[in-house]
Design a protein around this motif. Structure first.
Motif, PDB file in Angstrom:
ATOM      1  N   ILE A   1     -15.442  -1.165  -5.191  1.00  0.00           N
ATOM      2  CA  ILE A   1     -14.966  -0.994  -3.809  1.00  0.00           C
ATOM      3  C   ILE A   1     -13.684  -1.792  -3.632  1.00  0.00           C
ATOM      4  O   ILE A   1     -13.638  -2.993  -3.929  1.00  0.00           O
ATOM      5  CB  ILE A   1     -16.021  -1.463  -2.788  1.00  0.00           C
ATOM      6  CG1 ILE A   1     -17.305  -0.647  -2.947  1.00  0.00           C
ATOM      7  CG2 ILE A   1     -15.478  -1.313  -1.371  1.00  0.00           C
ATOM      8  CD1 ILE A   1     -18.428  -1.119  -2.049  1.00  0.00           C
ATOM      9  N   ASN A   2     -12.650  -1.120  -3.150  1.00  0.00           N
ATOM     10  CA  ASN A   2     -11.369  -1.751  -2.840  1.00  0.00           C
ATOM     11  C   ASN A   2     -11.152  -1.612  -1.342  1.00  0.00           C
ATOM     12  O   ASN A   2     -11.093  -0.499  -0.814  1.00  0.00           O
ATOM     13  CB  ASN A   2     -10.251  -1.045  -3.621  1.00  0.00           C
ATOM     14  CG  ASN A   2      -8.894  -1.723  -3.462  1.00  0.00           C
ATOM     15  OD1 ASN A   2      -8.659  -2.444  -2.501  1.00  0.00           O
ATOM     16  ND2 ASN A   2      -8.008  -1.467  -4.399  1.00  0.00           N
ATOM     17  N   THR A   3     -11.056  -2.733  -0.636  1.00  0.00           N
ATOM     18  CA  THR A   3     -10.906  -2.671   0.811  1.00  0.00           C
ATOM     19  C   THR A   3      -9.989  -3.788   1.287  1.00  0.00           C
ATOM     20  O   THR A   3      -9.854  -4.825   0.625  1.00  0.00           O
ATOM     21  CB  THR A   3     -12.267  -2.772   1.515  1.00  0.00           C
ATOM     22  OG1 THR A   3     -12.104  -2.560   2.914  1.00  0.00           O
ATOM     23  CG2 THR A   3     -12.923  -4.122   1.268  1.00  0.00           C
ATOM     24  N   GLY A   4      -9.349  -3.570   2.421  1.00  0.00           N
ATOM     25  CA  GLY A   4      -8.452  -4.594   2.932  1.00  0.00           C
ATOM     26  C   GLY A   4      -7.930  -4.256   4.312  1.00  0.00           C
ATOM     27  O   GLY A   4      -8.194  -3.180   4.865  1.00  0.00           O
ATOM     28  N   ALA A   5      -7.168  -5.193   4.888  1.00  0.00           N
ATOM     29  CA  ALA A   5      -6.588  -5.006   6.218  1.00  0.00           C
ATOM     30  C   ALA A   5      -5.292  -5.792   6.304  1.00  0.00           C
ATOM     31  O   ALA A   5      -5.087  -6.787   5.589  1.00  0.00           O
ATOM     32  CB  ALA A   5      -7.563  -5.453   7.298  1.00  0.00           C
ATOM     33  N   ARG A   6      -4.404  -5.346   7.191  1.00  0.00           N
ATOM     34  CA  ARG A   6      -3.120  -6.000   7.424  1.00  0.00           C
ATOM     35  C   ARG A   6      -2.821  -5.974   8.919  1.00  0.00           C
ATOM     36  O   ARG A   6      -3.077  -4.967   9.593  1.00  0.00           O
ATOM     37  CB  ARG A   6      -2.007  -5.279   6.658  1.00  0.00           C
ATOM     38  CG  ARG A   6      -0.589  -5.738   7.014  1.00  0.00           C
ATOM     39  CD  ARG A   6       0.464  -4.906   6.292  1.00  0.00           C
ATOM     40  NE  ARG A   6       0.504  -5.202   4.880  1.00  0.00           N
ATOM     41  CZ  ARG A   6       1.482  -5.853   4.259  1.00  0.00           C
ATOM     42  NH1 ARG A   6       2.512  -6.301   4.945  1.00  0.00           N
ATOM     43  NH2 ARG A   6       1.446  -6.063   2.966  1.00  0.00           N
ATOM     44  N   LEU A   7      -2.273  -7.075   9.405  1.00  0.00           N
ATOM     45  CA  LEU A   7      -1.831  -7.148  10.798  1.00  0.00           C
ATOM     46  C   LEU A   7      -0.313  -7.019  10.815  1.00  0.00           C
ATOM     47  O   LEU A   7       0.405  -7.942  10.431  1.00  0.00           O
ATOM     48  CB  LEU A   7      -2.260  -8.468  11.441  1.00  0.00           C
ATOM     49  CG  LEU A   7      -1.775  -8.687  12.882  1.00  0.00           C
ATOM     50  CD1 LEU A   7      -2.378  -7.638  13.830  1.00  0.00           C
ATOM     51  CD2 LEU A   7      -2.111 -10.100  13.358  1.00  0.00           C
ATOM     52  N   ASN A   8       0.175  -5.852  11.232  1.00  0.00           N
ATOM     53  CA  ASN A   8       1.629  -5.643  11.371  1.00  0.00           C
ATOM     54  C   ASN A   8       2.107  -6.361  12.623  1.00  0.00           C
ATOM     55  O   ASN A   8       1.655  -6.072  13.734  1.00  0.00           O
ATOM     56  CB  ASN A   8       1.963  -4.159  11.487  1.00  0.00           C
ATOM     57  CG  ASN A   8       1.691  -3.387  10.211  1.00  0.00           C
ATOM     58  OD1 ASN A   8       0.776  -2.586  10.141  1.00  0.00           O
ATOM     59  ND2 ASN A   8       2.486  -3.637   9.193  1.00  0.00           N
ATOM     60  N   THR A   9       3.017  -7.311  12.451  1.00  0.00           N
ATOM     61  CA  THR A   9       3.578  -8.052  13.573  1.00  0.00           C
ATOM     62  C   THR A   9       5.072  -7.781  13.634  1.00  0.00           C
ATOM     63  O   THR A   9       5.847  -8.287  12.814  1.00  0.00           O
ATOM     64  CB  THR A   9       3.317  -9.564  13.416  1.00  0.00           C
ATOM     65  OG1 THR A   9       1.917  -9.782  13.218  1.00  0.00           O
ATOM     66  CG2 THR A   9       3.778 -10.326  14.642  1.00  0.00           C
ATOM     67  N   HIS A  10       5.477  -6.967  14.589  1.00  0.00           N
ATOM     68  CA  HIS A  10       6.846  -6.457  14.678  1.00  0.00           C
ATOM     69  C   HIS A  10       7.528  -7.032  15.915  1.00  0.00           C
ATOM     70  O   HIS A  10       6.925  -7.081  17.001  1.00  0.00           O
ATOM     71  CB  HIS A  10       6.810  -4.928  14.745  1.00  0.00           C
ATOM     72  CG  HIS A  10       8.111  -4.266  14.442  1.00  0.00           C
ATOM     73  ND1 HIS A  10       9.170  -4.247  15.331  1.00  0.00           N
ATOM     74  CD2 HIS A  10       8.532  -3.577  13.348  1.00  0.00           C
ATOM     75  CE1 HIS A  10      10.171  -3.571  14.796  1.00  0.00           C
ATOM     76  NE2 HIS A  10       9.810  -3.161  13.592  1.00  0.00           N
ATOM     77  N   SER A  11       8.782  -7.465  15.773  1.00  0.00           N
ATOM     78  CA  SER A  11       9.482  -8.107  16.881  1.00  0.00           C
ATOM     79  C   SER A  11       9.757  -7.148  18.033  1.00  0.00           C
ATOM     80  O   SER A  11       9.995  -7.587  19.165  1.00  0.00           O
ATOM     81  CB  SER A  11      10.803  -8.707  16.387  1.00  0.00           C
ATOM     82  OG  SER A  11      11.647  -7.699  15.841  1.00  0.00           O
ATOM     83  N   VAL A  12       9.728  -5.849  17.789  1.00  0.00           N
ATOM     84  CA  VAL A  12       9.954  -4.864  18.840  1.00  0.00           C
ATOM     85  C   VAL A  12       8.647  -4.228  19.302  1.00  0.00           C
ATOM     86  O   VAL A  12       8.428  -4.022  20.496  1.00  0.00           O
ATOM     87  CB  VAL A  12      10.936  -3.761  18.361  1.00  0.00           C
ATOM     88  CG1 VAL A  12      11.067  -2.670  19.418  1.00  0.00           C
ATOM     89  CG2 VAL A  12      12.295  -4.360  18.021  1.00  0.00           C
ATOM     90  N   TYR A  13       7.737  -3.953  18.366  1.00  0.00           N
ATOM     91  CA  TYR A  13       6.550  -3.160  18.681  1.00  0.00           C
ATOM     92  C   TYR A  13       5.252  -3.964  18.745  1.00  0.00           C
ATOM     93  O   TYR A  13       4.179  -3.371  18.933  1.00  0.00           O
ATOM     94  CB  TYR A  13       6.408  -2.026  17.669  1.00  0.00           C
ATOM     95  CG  TYR A  13       7.515  -1.006  17.797  1.00  0.00           C
ATOM     96  CD1 TYR A  13       7.536  -0.129  18.871  1.00  0.00           C
ATOM     97  CD2 TYR A  13       8.540  -0.949  16.861  1.00  0.00           C
ATOM     98  CE1 TYR A  13       8.567   0.799  19.003  1.00  0.00           C
ATOM     99  CE2 TYR A  13       9.564  -0.029  16.985  1.00  0.00           C
ATOM    100  CZ  TYR A  13       9.573   0.847  18.062  1.00  0.00           C
ATOM    101  OH  TYR A  13      10.588   1.759  18.198  1.00  0.00           O
ATOM    102  N   GLY A  14       5.317  -5.266  18.558  1.00  0.00           N
ATOM    103  CA  GLY A  14       4.117  -6.065  18.688  1.00  0.00           C
ATOM    104  C   GLY A  14       3.187  -5.925  17.498  1.00  0.00           C
ATOM    105  O   GLY A  14       3.631  -5.776  16.355  1.00  0.00           O
TER     106      GLY A  14
END
Length: 637
Positions: free
Chosen positions: A390-403
């Motif tokens: 099982i390969n699983t993961g998550a990322r929090l995109n933090t963008h200066s324009v879009y939050g």
């Protein structure tokens, strides 16, 4: 140079091998199926432990592609089509993966994501790279935003450049000459020259590498207009790297490169024009790695300054952009069962445009056209003793324009191993997030910019099976389905960048087969891709069916030969003289290659591309290459 003289030179070069080739016997396997994958987890995992079907273009394959463009090499892989790869050397490239376009494909070089914020989709310009400076390429298809961030919705192309020798000093020189002619011009004049010189080595704890490459191509007009002048393309690449192995646990290196080309081009409707532009990338960065029991910490960074100068064109302008990128991550393995990656990835981009007549004025300021992205991420791979992975993961995109925006993936697979064989079933569900490029947000020169654009979001579902037999045969079949919301397109009447009001969905099937037999002397590689473009509103230049096939044979220990074929079905396009839709015919390209090891450190080769002189178009109104020949050599010492 006429046809007789060119082929006389080619056969003289290869014929001389019969004399000198007796001096040495080279026992080398040229056909090996890849066993280790990296891109889907950042770990060296056995192929049967990976839940993805990954295509690897090996060093051997790249060596047999000497003199070709990076685009030509990539377009031979399953699920990936690079439009423009068969056209004039400086033609704009469209990188299409599984029905996705440039902005949905991430390109990475030596572990760092590369891009150009001044281009409409923010993509990296593959014309800047040369095949002879690349060690290998690994292509990961499907949504991979968890590990690789914004834009990794359809594919990730991981490029690894050549590394230094373990000897104190080693050098190599590659050179090739060839023709560059259309289907109607078969005079076989020498119009293409490609060279590379490199030196590198290891002195105690210090390692170093420096290389210089250049290409000059002429003889073919970009546009098909009758009587059009030829459009030249010239390029050079300078690379340098200096590293230090502090001890067994700590190493680092610094690098810098300058990639630059000048391209003559014709008008957007294919009519003849005396236009040209220069493109330059100056990039520098570093790599740091500290290893400890069961784990390692890695930090990579890169600063790139890119410039495109179109002052000598019908649209006088200068584009400038700067990109700083970093990736810091920690890898840790728990009892060879859990493989974890925790990291943060960031990029800082800006874009400047000067436009106007003879006196260029600033149209877009890099003070305004700028944004930052910093993304923490985590990925976990579970490898069981009974075949479940099982390969699983998550990322929090933090963008200066879009939050903030979260993307995630889950990718289970099961491999049943019996003897030296395995059969593997795989599935995945992945989300991706694509923010608009700086050009799409802020362009006012061509009135396409729209600061009200929303990010594009997509979900991808995959399912498939892979079978490996004795490491001599590999068969994979994969189904994919991608659905996109807020798909970024353009208004056909105003060319303004807009979000589609409809969800965009595309699905398809990829089949790949590789076989080696006769004591590894005979190899067969093929792939088929079906993309359901009928579901796409914007399916311009994307073929519904693609087939690639090649047969290679080791004639004896020093001589290898191959025959390859590529077929693409009809594609839609636009006649830009009338802005009406048009259909481009299907086409098939047949290529031949032969190489011979003259001595231990010297080899030569000859190639014939488009043997049948097939007439076709990749872009309506623009030329493609007809039957062409190339010869070259590779010297190492």
């Amino acid at each position: 140079m006429n046809k007789t003289r060119f082929f006389g030179a080619a056969f003289l070069m290869l014929g001389s091998s019969c004399v000198f080739g007796q001096e040495v016997q080279i026992d080398e396997k040229v056909n090996e199926l890849e066993e280790v994958v990296i891109s889907d987890s950042k770990f060296n995992l056995k192929r049967e432990q990976s839940g993805k079907v990954i295509t690897k273009i090996t060093a051997g394959e790249l060596e047999r592609s000497q003199g070709e463009s990076v685009a030509t090499v990539l377009t031979k892989t399953a699920g990936l089509f690079v439009n423009g790869s068969g056209s004039a050397a400086g033609q704009d490239l469209g990188v299409y993966a599984r029905g996705g376009r440039n902005r949905q494909v991430v390109i990475r070089i030596d572990g760092v994501t590369v891009s150009d914020p001044s281009l409409p989709s923010g993509e990296f310009d593959l014309r800047l790279l040369s095949v002879n400076q690349i060690q290998e390429i690994e292509i990961l298809k499907g949504a991979s935003s968890t590990l690789y961030g914004s834009g990794a919705a359809a594919a990730v192309i991981n490029i690894t450049t050549k590394t230094e020798s373990k000897e104190k000093i080693a050098a190599s020189f590659q050179s090739s000459i060839g023709t560059n002619q259309s289907q109607d011009d078969q005079g076989y004049d020498i119009n293409e020259f490609v060279n590379l010189a490199s030196v590198g080595g290891t002195l105690g704890k210090v390692n170093y590498l420096a290389s210089f490459g250049n290409q000059f191509t002429d003889g073919l007009s970009a546009g098909e207009a009758e009587g059009a002048n030829s459009d030249a393309f010239s390029k050079f690449n300078v690379n340098a790297k200096l590293g230090y192995q502090w001890n067994d646990n700590f190493r680092f290196h610094f690098y810098g490169n300058l990639d630059q080309y000048k391209n003559d081009f014709d008008a957007f409707d294919g009519s003849d024009a005396d236009d040209s532009f220069d493109s330059r990338q100056l990039r520098a960065g570093s790599f740091w790695e500290f290893t400890y029991p069961n784990g390692s910490f890695t930090f990579t960074n890169s600063y790139a300054s890119l410039e495109r100068d179109l002052t000598n064109s019908g649209f006088p302008s200068k584009y400038k952009s700067d990109v700083y990128t970093f990736d810091a991550f920690n890898k840790y393995t728990f009892n060879n069962v859990l493989y974890t990656v925790v990291g943060a990835n960031g990029s800082f981009s800006d874009f400047n445009l000067l436009s106007g007549g003879t006196n260029l004025e600033e149209i877009i300021s890099d003070d305004e056209a700028t944004f930052d992205i910093i993304d923490p991420y985590i990925n976990v791979v579970y490898i069981s003793a009974f075949g479940l992975n099982i390969n699983t993961g998550a990322r929090l995109n933090t963008h200066s324009v879009y939050g903030n925006q979260i993307v995630y993936n889950i990718n289970p697979s099961y491999a049943h191993i019996f003897g030296n064989n395995y059969i593997k079933g795989l599935a995945s569900y992945s989300t991706a997030y694509i923010t608009p490029s700086l050009f799409q947000l802020y362009d006012t020169a061509f009135f396409t910019g729209n600061p009200d654009l929303e990010p594009e979001e997509s979900t991808t579902i995959e399912g498939g099976v892979e079978f490996s037999h004795e490491k001599k045969a590999l068969l994979s079949v994969v189904y994919f389905n991608r659905k996109s919301e807020n798909f970024i397109t353009s208004d056909p009447s105003t060319f303004l960048s807009i979000n589609s009001t409809e969800d965009i969905e595309v699905d398809g099937i990829e089949v790949a087969l590789s076989v080696t037999t006769l004591e590894d002397k005979l190899s067969f590689n093929s792939n088929y891709t079906y993309t359901n473009i009928d579901k796409l509103d914007d399916n311009i230049r994307i073929p519904k069916h693609m087939i690639n096939a090649s047969v290679g044979y080791q004639l004896h220990k020093k001589t290898f030969t191959s025959l390859s074929y590529q077929y693409n079905t009809e594609r839609s396009d636009t006649d830009f003289s009338t802005f009406s839709p048009i259909t481009l015919d299907s086409y098939g390209i047949l290529d031949f290659y032969i190489s011979h090891q003259l001595m231990k450190n010297l080899s030569c080769y000859a190639a014939m591309n488009n043997i049948t002189n097939e007439e076709y178009q990749e872009i309506f109104g623009f030329s493609t290459r007809g039957r062409n020949a190339r010869i070259g050599f590779n010297l190492k010492f």
